[in-house]
Design a protein around this motif. Structure first.
Motif, short mmCIF file in Angstrom:
data_model
loop_
_atom_site.label_atom_id
_atom_site.label_comp_id
_atom_site.label_asym_id
_atom_site.label_seq_id
_atom_site.Cartn_x
_atom_site.Cartn_y
_atom_site.Cartn_z
N VAL A 159 0.84 -1.21 0.00
CA VAL A 159 0.00 0.00 0.00
C VAL A 159 0.86 1.25 0.00
O VAL A 159 0.60 2.21 -0.74
N ASP A 160 1.91 1.26 0.80
CA ASP A 160 2.80 2.44 0.85
C ASP A 160 3.40 2.71 -0.53
O ASP A 160 3.53 3.87 -0.95
N HIS A 161 3.79 1.66 -1.22
CA HIS A 161 4.35 1.82 -2.58
C HIS A 161 3.33 2.47 -3.51
O HIS A 161 3.67 3.40 -4.27
N LEU A 162 2.10 2.01 -3.46
CA LEU A 162 1.06 2.56 -4.33
C LEU A 162 0.74 4.00 -3.97
O LEU A 162 0.51 4.84 -4.85
N VAL A 163 0.73 4.31 -2.68
CA VAL A 163 0.48 5.69 -2.26
C VAL A 163 1.58 6.62 -2.75
O VAL A 163 1.33 7.74 -3.22
N ARG A 164 2.83 6.16 -2.67
CA ARG A 164 3.93 6.98 -3.17
C ARG A 164 3.80 7.27 -4.67
O ARG A 164 4.29 8.28 -5.17
N LEU A 165 3.14 6.37 -5.39
CA LEU A 165 2.92 6.56 -6.82
C LEU A 165 1.71 7.47 -7.09
O LEU A 165 1.37 7.72 -8.26
N GLY A 166 1.05 7.94 -6.02
CA GLY A 166 -0.07 8.87 -6.18
C GLY A 166 -1.44 8.24 -6.12
O GLY A 166 -2.45 8.92 -6.32
N HIS A 167 -1.51 6.95 -5.82
CA HIS A 167 -2.81 6.27 -5.77
C HIS A 167 -3.50 6.50 -4.43
O HIS A 167 -2.86 6.52 -3.38
N SER A 168 -4.81 6.68 -4.48
CA SER A 168 -5.62 6.77 -3.26
C SER A 168 -6.80 5.80 -3.31
O SER A 168 -7.28 5.35 -2.27
N ARG A 169 -7.26 5.46 -4.52
CA ARG A 169 -8.35 4.48 -4.67
C ARG A 169 -7.71 3.10 -4.86
O ARG A 169 -7.53 2.61 -5.97
N ILE A 170 -7.34 2.51 -3.73
CA ILE A 170 -6.60 1.24 -3.72
C ILE A 170 -7.50 0.16 -3.13
O ILE A 170 -7.93 0.25 -1.98
N ALA A 171 -7.78 -0.87 -3.93
CA ALA A 171 -8.58 -2.00 -3.45
C ALA A 171 -7.66 -3.14 -3.04
O ALA A 171 -6.50 -3.21 -3.44
N HIS A 172 -8.22 -4.04 -2.25
CA HIS A 172 -7.50 -5.26 -1.86
C HIS A 172 -8.34 -6.46 -2.22
O HIS A 172 -9.49 -6.59 -1.80
N ILE A 173 -7.79 -7.37 -3.04
CA ILE A 173 -8.42 -8.66 -3.30
C ILE A 173 -7.84 -9.64 -2.31
O ILE A 173 -6.64 -9.91 -2.32
N ASP A 174 -8.67 -10.14 -1.42
CA ASP A 174 -8.15 -10.89 -0.28
C ASP A 174 -8.04 -12.38 -0.59
O ASP A 174 -8.34 -12.83 -1.69
N GLY A 175 -7.58 -13.12 0.41
CA GLY A 175 -7.35 -14.56 0.24
C GLY A 175 -8.38 -15.43 0.92
O GLY A 175 -8.13 -16.62 1.12
N GLY A 176 -9.52 -14.84 1.30
CA GLY A 176 -10.56 -15.64 1.96
C GLY A 176 -10.05 -16.21 3.28
O GLY A 176 -9.55 -15.49 4.13
N ARG A 177 -10.13 -17.54 3.41
CA ARG A 177 -9.71 -18.21 4.65
C ARG A 177 -8.33 -18.84 4.51
O ARG A 177 -7.92 -19.64 5.35
#
Length: 322
Positions: free
Chosen positions: A159-177
């Motif tokens: 997330v920090d890497h993406l924020v440094r690139l200027g992103h704010s609309r960052i989603a997370h595709i999770d791994g369930g269980r």
């Protein structure tokens, strides 16, 4: 062999056990006969007679590239220890209990389990029979040793890497269980909050496989974020496939970052930015702990944690406003 060398069976036994009592000439003749016959001493049988096998059993998922990477490093870590690995795979037609039973029948002295799906209670019962070291998953039971990656920290790096690139609309595709999924979700939430983006948290159900990633990506297409951090590289591969088919450019329109740095991520046509788990360090720690337990040596902390690192490749780039 005794007849070919022209000596008694007792002399052959002395030579093959490297014990005193045979002349240099007798040793030469026995060794020459052994070479001609292609004889290999059965060290396993000798160990069994002593009550030892010096085998470390490894349970892993044959479908997961990251598991194969870890097994490769486990072999490297065990090479100079005097212990051998016995592998038992979990497949679509062979579940984890069956894989474990195969290793118990081989009289392994300890088990190394890569991201097991068994409940904690089952792992604790198994650890009452022999030492158990779990890799790539946290287990809250003092009977089970754990070697894992700092999953929450790794997702924070993403997330920090993406924020440094200027992103704010960052989603997370999770791994369930899946093993590690809860910590990665927590790391994503914490990182979004740390970066002042708590109101933009968006978690999409995912999973372990390419199919899981593809389904999650299709759910994102109607309201595409500028970046997505995915549970693992295999799932991220499915995401990239759907985006490509939908003619969404990566990273120009959306950045994608995976997790694990497995062999898929390193393929030139994927060139996936990812969070790397230190498989070599994890393997060394796991083999070392398994042997300590098998030898009855005193050990320190029950849980050993390896730090992750960010690997930047071609699927992440500066945010372009839409």
């Amino acid at each position: 062999m005794a007849a070919r060398a022209g000596v008694s069976k007792s002399l052959v036994s002395l030579v093959m056990r490297a014990e005193p009592g045979a002349s240099a000439e007798t040793r030469r003749r026995v060794q020459e006969a052994a070479d001609q016959l292609g004889y290999q001493p059965d060290s396993r049988a000798r160990l069994l007679r002593s009550g030892r096998t010096r085998l470390l059993g490894v349970v892993f998922g044959i479908q997961h590239t990251f598991h194969a990477d870890l097994v490769t490093e486990l072999y490297a870590a065990a090479r100079e220890t005097g212990f051998e690995l016995a592998l038992s795979a979990v497949t679509p037609g062979r579940d984890e209990p069956e894989a474990i039973n195969g290793l118990l029948q081989d009289r392994c002295e300890a088990l190394l389990m890569v991201a097991p799906r068994s409940p904690v209670a089952a792992l604790a019962r198994l650890a009452a029979r022999l030492p158990v070291v779990v890799l790539a998953r946290g287990v809250r039971d003092a009977a089970v040793d754990v070697v894992r990656n700092a999953d929450a920290d790794g997702m924070h790096l993403a997330v920090d890497h993406l924020v440094r690139l200027g992103h704010s609309r960052i989603a997370h595709i999770d791994g369930g269980r899946a093993a590690g999924a809860a910590d990665r979700r927590r790391g994503y939430r914490d990182a979004m909050g740390w970066n002042g983006l708590a109101a933009s948290v968006r978690i999409v159900p995912g999973g372990l496989t390419e199919e899981d990633g593809a389904a999650a990506a299709r759910a994102l297409l109607d309201d595409l974020p500028t970046a997505v951090a995915v549970f693992n590289d295999r799932c991220a591969t499915g995401v990239l496939d759907v985006l490509t088919r939908a003619r969404v450019e990566v990273p120009a329109e959306i950045s994608v970052i995976g997790y694990d740095d497995d062999r898929l991520a390193r393929l030139s046509h994927l060139d996936l930015t990812t969070v790397a788990q230190d498989t070599a360090a994890m393997a060394r720690l796991a083999v070392g702990r398994a042997i300590e337990r098998a030898e009855g040596s005193p050990v320190g902390r029950r849980e050993l944690v390896a730090p992750p690192r960010l690997v930047v490749r071609g699927t992440t780039g500066p945010c372009v406003s839409r």
